[in-house]
Design a protein around this motif. Structure first.
Motif, mmCIF file in Angstrom:
data_model
loop_
_atom_site.group_PDB
_atom_site.id
_atom_site.type_symbol
_atom_site.label_atom_id
_atom_site.label_comp_id
_atom_site.label_asym_id
_atom_site.label_seq_id
_atom_site.Cartn_x
_atom_site.Cartn_y
_atom_site.Cartn_z
ATOM 1 N N PHE A 246 0.883 -43.655 7.536
ATOM 2 C CA PHE A 246 0.482 -42.988 8.775
ATOM 3 C C PHE A 246 -0.056 -41.616 8.415
ATOM 4 O O PHE A 246 0.354 -41.016 7.421
ATOM 5 N N ASP A 247 -1.004 -41.126 9.234
ATOM 6 C CA ASP A 247 -1.761 -39.960 8.780
ATOM 7 C C ASP A 247 -1.228 -38.603 9.246
ATOM 8 O O ASP A 247 -1.874 -37.595 9.037
ATOM 9 N N VAL A 248 -0.059 -38.566 9.892
ATOM 10 C CA VAL A 248 0.473 -37.264 10.297
ATOM 11 C C VAL A 248 1.780 -36.977 9.558
ATOM 12 O O VAL A 248 2.699 -37.795 9.582
ATOM 13 N N ALA A 249 1.848 -35.822 8.939
ATOM 14 C CA ALA A 249 3.035 -35.439 8.163
ATOM 15 C C ALA A 249 4.082 -34.821 9.092
ATOM 16 O O ALA A 249 3.763 -34.382 10.191
ATOM 17 N N PRO A 250 5.355 -34.769 8.628
ATOM 18 C CA PRO A 250 6.438 -34.270 9.488
ATOM 19 C C PRO A 250 6.181 -32.895 10.110
ATOM 20 O O PRO A 250 6.421 -32.717 11.303
ATOM 21 N N ASP A 251 5.659 -31.944 9.342
ATOM 22 C CA ASP A 251 5.486 -30.591 9.893
ATOM 23 C C ASP A 251 4.463 -30.565 11.025
ATOM 24 O O ASP A 251 4.671 -29.950 12.067
ATOM 25 N N GLU A 252 3.352 -31.239 10.770
ATOM 26 C CA GLU A 252 2.293 -31.284 11.772
ATOM 27 C C GLU A 252 2.814 -31.956 13.050
ATOM 28 O O GLU A 252 2.524 -31.525 14.174
ATOM 29 N N PHE A 253 3.599 -33.008 12.848
ATOM 30 C CA PHE A 253 4.198 -33.743 13.954
ATOM 31 C C PHE A 253 5.046 -32.800 14.813
ATOM 32 O O PHE A 253 4.927 -32.748 16.033
ATOM 33 N N SER A 254 5.889 -32.032 14.151
ATOM 34 C CA SER A 254 6.749 -31.072 14.861
ATOM 35 C C SER A 254 5.929 -30.054 15.630
ATOM 36 O O SER A 254 6.244 -29.715 16.767
ATOM 37 N N GLU A 255 4.863 -29.567 14.989
ATOM 38 C CA GLU A 255 4.045 -28.541 15.646
ATOM 39 C C GLU A 255 3.398 -29.077 16.919
ATOM 40 O O GLU A 255 3.371 -28.403 17.946
ATOM 41 N N GLU A 256 2.867 -30.312 16.825
ATOM 42 C CA GLU A 256 2.235 -30.915 17.999
ATOM 43 C C GLU A 256 3.242 -31.026 19.148
ATOM 44 O O GLU A 256 2.936 -30.715 20.295
ATOM 45 N N LEU A 257 4.439 -31.478 18.819
ATOM 46 C CA LEU A 257 5.451 -31.643 19.860
ATOM 47 C C LEU A 257 5.898 -30.295 20.404
ATOM 48 O O LEU A 257 6.114 -30.124 21.601
ATOM 49 N N TYR A 258 6.001 -29.307 19.502
ATOM 50 C CA TYR A 258 6.433 -27.978 19.929
ATOM 51 C C TYR A 258 5.470 -27.406 20.965
ATOM 52 O O TYR A 258 5.884 -26.826 21.974
ATOM 53 N N ALA A 259 4.177 -27.628 20.731
ATOM 54 C CA ALA A 259 3.165 -27.140 21.670
ATOM 55 C C ALA A 259 3.372 -27.774 23.050
ATOM 56 O O ALA A 259 3.185 -27.126 24.085
ATOM 57 N N LEU A 260 3.764 -29.039 23.054
ATOM 58 C CA LEU A 260 3.979 -29.714 24.345
ATOM 59 C C LEU A 260 5.277 -29.264 25.008
ATOM 60 O O LEU A 260 5.373 -29.234 26.235
ATOM 61 N N ILE A 261 6.262 -28.890 24.197
ATOM 62 C CA ILE A 261 7.519 -28.375 24.767
ATOM 63 C C ILE A 261 7.230 -27.074 25.522
ATOM 64 O O ILE A 261 7.788 -26.822 26.589
ATOM 65 N N GLN A 262 6.289 -26.300 24.996
ATOM 66 C CA GLN A 262 5.877 -25.072 25.687
ATOM 67 C C GLN A 262 5.258 -25.378 27.043
ATOM 68 O O GLN A 262 5.158 -24.518 27.908
ATOM 69 N N LYS A 263 4.769 -26.617 27.197
ATOM 70 C CA LYS A 263 4.141 -26.989 28.475
ATOM 71 C C LYS A 263 5.088 -27.772 29.369
ATOM 72 O O LYS A 263 4.686 -28.253 30.417
ATOM 73 N N GLY A 264 6.324 -27.948 28.924
ATOM 74 C CA GLY A 264 7.285 -28.591 29.824
ATOM 75 C C GLY A 264 7.945 -29.855 29.307
ATOM 76 O O GLY A 264 8.838 -30.384 29.954
ATOM 77 N N LEU A 265 7.501 -30.378 28.160
ATOM 78 C CA LEU A 265 8.150 -31.571 27.591
ATOM 79 C C LEU A 265 9.626 -31.263 27.329
ATOM 80 O O LEU A 265 9.955 -30.204 26.818
ATOM 81 N N ARG A 266 10.512 -32.212 27.710
ATOM 82 C CA ARG A 266 11.950 -31.931 27.565
ATOM 83 C C ARG A 266 12.681 -32.897 26.652
ATOM 84 O O ARG A 266 13.838 -32.663 26.298
ATOM 85 N N ILE A 267 12.040 -34.020 26.350
ATOM 86 C CA ILE A 267 12.698 -35.019 25.509
ATOM 87 C C ILE A 267 11.677 -35.463 24.471
ATOM 88 O O ILE A 267 10.561 -35.837 24.837
ATOM 89 N N ALA A 268 12.027 -35.409 23.172
ATOM 90 C CA ALA A 268 11.045 -35.801 22.166
ATOM 91 C C ALA A 268 11.712 -36.542 21.029
ATOM 92 O O ALA A 268 12.889 -36.331 20.723
ATOM 93 N N GLY A 269 10.938 -37.419 20.418
ATOM 94 C CA GLY A 269 11.409 -38.163 19.258
ATOM 95 C C GLY A 269 10.197 -38.774 18.579
ATOM 96 O O GLY A 269 9.067 -38.368 18.838
#
Lengths: 793, 216
Positions: A246-269
């Motif tokens: 798969f083409d996304v590494a763990p750090d990049e994955f976290s960053e993408e999700l973090y950006a969405l948490i700033q917009k209101g995401l509350r549950i992630a995995g």
């Protein structure tokens, strides 16, 4: 702490992929991973413990495909029992200090819902229910329904969970690259459906990486009042040296999700391809989540999209309704669903946003017919439905089967009405039309109607129904009975909007009851109501006056940029043009009708026939015009000078002429040549051939009982006996379904020995037909007609 | 995991569509119907396909593809002399099924035409996929062979579904009679060989001998 409480104030971290990790530990391709709960518990526990050790709050049981379709009852029970025990063990062994929960994981059943597939809705509910019962019994903390790519199957799973436990329900759908589910739903439509059903949280997982799912997540966040969850794949898969990466590494994955948490995401995995490493960076950050923002939009939905009230007037087509329509009543009594579908399609083509559905007649089984109408309409049309019935049983059954969030018609201020309707809305979701009347009738003042509206609002609240899910109908009364009635309605309408902050709807055309030239007054009343803030109107979209009013209002109210919509559509509603064509048709001669049928001009055949009926008796037209035309085409087909598409187009043109004849004849006087039962056999979903035969048989004057496709033998026999049909037609396309045809014939021979059987379909031949015991093999639709003529001679 | 293949398809071959619709000579009305339907159909199509190129070893009637085996005399014959084999699944999506369902009830003429358009599109798609994969491998593709052809039982669908992960990757489903939804979908196997097959008519392999379009 229970999960619900924890979720209120915390960001929740879900686990990641399971399948790829199991393969790394030796799971073979084709082996069912759920069995590993029993055979390799230590491997499952190790993976799940690693997720808890990495700071995840929720680990899902390894039960994605654990359902009664794939496993027998005993094995299923053992699998779920071990799966829950494994997750609990992992939780106890983990040294993580975070709050930890175990979710019962439920994935799709791998079959497509009817009518496109063969999975029955209630069967799906029962299959999911079985898994839910087991999960609850063995002690999970919450239910996670995930990777669902069909809205209807999602609804079945949620209902199963709701009906068998009080645990929190998290629902996650698999969206494609186009941002929709495979069966077409937008994220907005899913929010409407799922919040209506009362889920705890909703979101998206699988299919794509965090980048590609960002748009879906943002749309969910924009509309959802409940917490939103996201479990993306580790990007998109690529094959390198025969292995999948798969083409996304763990750090990049976290960053993408973090950006969405700033917009209101509350549950992630994470989903496919993710490991405990993914979002470790995220959990280390200990993100804080934004407070939940309740959304106030009033929205209904279909299987594909949501319709929001308030921005622009919503048009609801009123035509599916037997009141005052002789032909429609006849269709209902005969169970002629095609007629109802056709009314729906014509209104959709005319541009309505919703369809009103009422099939109430004293002589029919309303719960059965309403449910059937809803199911058939939602199979071919993507408009949300307004379901109208006074029978709570019919309402419950229709709402249960409705594929979306319906507009429920209706509740009123009577205690009894609210007691019957609100619990249904609470369970199945929906926006309710509330009529401003109660035990003492319809108040004749605006104050009185507003007061009832307030009472309904207050009572709804006690059922947990928010005001956004109520639309008030201040009741249009005929102005011919009371010349101030329209003014009262308009005032109530405006005050409900202003004082209660609620949306409104009207059955506009009631205002003109008893008056001549009703369109004129309807159109003006509609304009006045729109100006006072009317949000939705139930109307006849074939009325030029109403559509002109609507288009003009939108243009005048800044709702139609550059008047583009007006310019595009107003030409369809020019009164003089329709008058002119009707006059032109009225003078045309008889042979024109024959010509129109032979050439397959559907609309023209209908209007020519209508004009002809002014001077010629209906049966005379049938004898002298329609039958000769059909004969010309039928003989041409047999002589191979006319081909199948032309035959069908002519048949459809003849059908539209017959429609006019039916309208002109008193009910039941159309002499049928006899009754034929038609079905595509059990297991077969190809029905185009059967539909062609049906059309032709009807053209030639036979009554057809169409049982549809995938019809079990018992049902064919039942219908043949119930309708005393001397002839049954069976169709099968595939070699694999011919045995079902043979079985049906055998059962017919036993239960209805006098019945003849004609068979057809791509794989059949005369020899084959003889071998399975049919009376006749028909090569095509005309041969079936000829055989029917023989049988009924 | 099998790669996707989702190219732009060439324009509709109207002659083929009319052939599938059973129409040898089209008049104006039929042509109008066709053009009307093709616009609606092409908007509804959401195609996708995935494939795997696999090693091939044939022993008697058994074809060994590395990941799995299939035993069928006719398949073994069709793949004889091949270097490799390709399994694939292609679909036009559910949108077209929905249209066919709708018009099956309301206008069988339209349903027939949509059905024919679907048949032409999926065939064209499969042909293109064969060309693409054979070019990728620098070999020539044999004709396609699907579960249910000859003595290869329809139950081989289950194997192909598992190998290609058709449910998850393409949203395909198998019903109890092993028919696929969306209905305009194909699963098949073809061989890759060093020399092209001599061109033979598609009809010569078909058992429907009373077909009015049967070629020589």
């Amino acid at each position: 702490m229970n999960f619900q409480t924890y979720l209120q104030n915390h960001f929740v971290c879900l686990d990641g992929g399971m399948g790829t990790l199991l393969q790394a530990r030796g799971l073979q391709s084709g082996e069912l991973p759920e069995r590993w709960n029993v055979t390799h518990p230590e491997e499952i526990i190790a993976i799940q413990q690693a997720y808890f050790d990495a700071g995840r709050n929720v680990v899902a049981t390894n039960t994605f495909g654990a359902n009664a379709l794939k496993f027998g009852a005993e094995e299923l029970e053992r699998i779920v029992m071990c799966a829950v025990a494994n997750a609990r063990t992992a939780m106890q062994k983990s040294n993580g200090t975070q709050e930890k929960f175990v979710a019962l994981d439920i994935g799709p059943l791998g079959k497509l819902s009817k009518p496109l597939g063969d999975l029955d809705f209630e069967d799906a509910v029962s299959i999911f229910a079985e898994t839910v019962r087991l999960g609850v019994r063995f002690g999970v903390d919450l239910i996670l329904i995930e990777t669902m790519n069909d809205a209807y199957e999602t609804k079945a799973a949620v209902l199963a969970a709701k009906e068998h436990c009080d645990l929190p329900i998290l629902v996650s759908n698999a969206y494609g690259a186009d941002g929709k589910l495979m069966t077409g739903a937008t994220p907005h439509a899913m929010v409407a459906l799922l919040e209506g059903l009362g889920v705890t949280a909703l979101g998206a997982n699988c299919s794509l990486g965090p980048k590609q799912l960002r748009g879906v997540a943002e749309e969910l966040l924009a509309h959802a009042s409940v917490p939103v969850l996201l479990k993306p794949n580790a990007g998109l898969p690529c094959v390198k040296d025969g292995c999948t990466h798969f083409d996304v590494a763990p750090d990049e994955f976290s960053e993408e999700l973090y950006a969405l948490i700033q917009k209101g995401l509350r549950i992630a995995g994470g989903c496919c391809g993710t490991t405990p490493e993914y979002i470790r960076a995220l959990t280390a950050k200990q993100p804080e989540c934004l407070p939940l923002t309740p959304k106030t939009e009033t929205v209904v939905s279909s299987y594909s999209h949501a319709v929001t009230f308030g921005d622009e007037p919503v048009l609801i087509g009123e035509r599916i309704n037997p009141t005052g329509k002789k032909r429609f009543r006849q269709a209902l009594v005969e169970g002629d669903m095609d007629y109802i579908l056709n009314e729906g399609v014509r209104q959709a083509d005319a541009g309505v946003h919703l369809l009103y559905v009422n099939v109430g007649l004293p002589e029919i089984d309303e719960p059965q017919l309403l449910t059937q109408a809803v199911c058939e309409l939602q199979a071919v049309l993507n408009l949300p439905l307004q379901i109208d019935t006074a029978d709570p049983v019919a309402m419950e059954r229709a709402l249960r089967r409705y594929n979306g969030k319906a507009l429920v018609n209706s509740v009123n201020g009577k205690e009894e009405s609210m007691r019957a309707v609100f619990p249904l809305v609470q369970k199945y979701g929906g926006v309710v039309i509330a009529l401003t009347l109660d035990e003492s009738g319809i108040p004749d003042t605006a104050e009185g109607r507003v007061a009832i509206a307030q009472k309904i609002l207050d009572t709804a609240k006690t059922y947990g129904i928010d005001k956004k899910n109520l639309i008030f109908d201040p009741l249009a009364m005929t102005v011919s009975a009371d010349n101030r009635s329209a003014l009262v309605t308009l005032e109530a309408l405006e005050r409900i909007g202003r004082e209660l902050g609620c949306y409104t709807s009207l059955g506009v055309s009631n205002v003109s009851f008893g008056l001549p030239n009703r369109d004129a007054i309807n159109g003006t009343f509609f304009a006045l109501a729109l100006e006072r803030g009317l949000s939705a109107a139930i109307l006849n979209p074939h009325s030029a006056e109403m559509m002109r009013t609507y288009l003009s209002f939108c243009a005048l109210h800044g709702l139609d940029e550059n008047c583009a919509h007006y310019v595009e559509h107003i030409g369809n509603y020019t009164l003089t043009a329709t008058d002119a064509t009707q006059k032109a048709e009225a003078v045309s001669g008889a042979s024109d009708l024959q010509h129109a049928i032979i050439k397959g001009f559907c609309e023209r055949a209908g209007s020519l026939c209508k004009a002809l009926l002014e001077t010629v008796a209906p049966l005379e037209i049938v004898q002298n015009e329609i039958i000769p035309a059909l004969n010309t085409v039928g003989q041409g087909f047999e002589a191979k000078t006319v081909y199948l598409p032309q035959l069908l187009m002519s048949a459809e043109a003849a059908k539209s002429a017959f429609e006019q004849i039916k309208l002109a004849l008193p009910q039941d006087s159309g002499a049928s040549r006899g009754t034929v039962v038609l079905a595509t056999v059990h297991g077969d979903i190809h029905d185009i051939g059967k539909n062609i035969v049906k059309l032709l048989l009807e053209n030639y004057g036979f009554t057809v009982i169409d049982l549809g496709r995938d019809v079990p033998p018992e049902q064919v026999v039942e219908a043949a006996i119930a309708h005393q049909a001397p002839l049954v037609g069976l169709s099968a396309l595939m070699t694999t379904t011919v045995p079902a045809m043979e079985e049906t014939i055998l059962l017919l021979r036993k239960e209805a020995p006098s019945c003849r059987v004609v068979v057809g379909g791509a794989v059949l031949t005369r020899e084959y037909a003889d071998r399975i015991g049919a009376d006749r093999y028909a090569r095509d639709a005309m041969e079936t007609v000829r055989y029917a003529e023989e049988v009924f001679a | 995991m099998s790669p996707f293949y989702d190219p732009v398809l060439p324009p509709l071959d109207e002659g083929e569509v009319l052939r599938y619709a059973g129409c040898k000579e089209a008049d104006r009305a039929v042509l109008d119907l066709l053009s009307d339907c093709s616009q609606e159909a092409l908007e509804a199509v959401q195609k996708n396909a995935c494939y795997l190129t696999l090693p091939l070893e044939i022993t008697g009637d058994t074809c060994n593809f590395g990941l799995f085996n299939l035993t069928s005399r006719d398949l073994a014959k069709a793949l004889s002399d091949c270097e490799k084999a390709v399994v694939f699944a292609a679909t036009l999506g559910l949108g077209l099924d929905r249209l066919i369902l709708k018009y099956g009830r309301l206008s069988p003429a339209r349903a027939l035409m949509l059905q024919a358009i679907g048949a032409e599109r999926i065939e064209t798609y499969c042909d293109l996929l064969s060309l693409h994969v054979s070019a990728e491998e620098g070999l020539f593709a044999t004709r396609r062979f699907s579960p249910g052809y000859g003595d290869l039982p329809l139950s081989a669908q289950k194997t192909l579904f598992a190998v290609l992960q058709c449910e998850k990757r393409l949203g395909l489903c198998l019903n109890d009679s092993l028919l696929m939804t969306p209905t305009k979908s194909v699963t098949a196997i073809f061989g890759l060989k060093k020399a092209p097959d001599c061109r033979e008519s598609k009809c010569s392999h078909c058992t429907k001998t009373d077909c009015s379009f049967r070629g020589a």
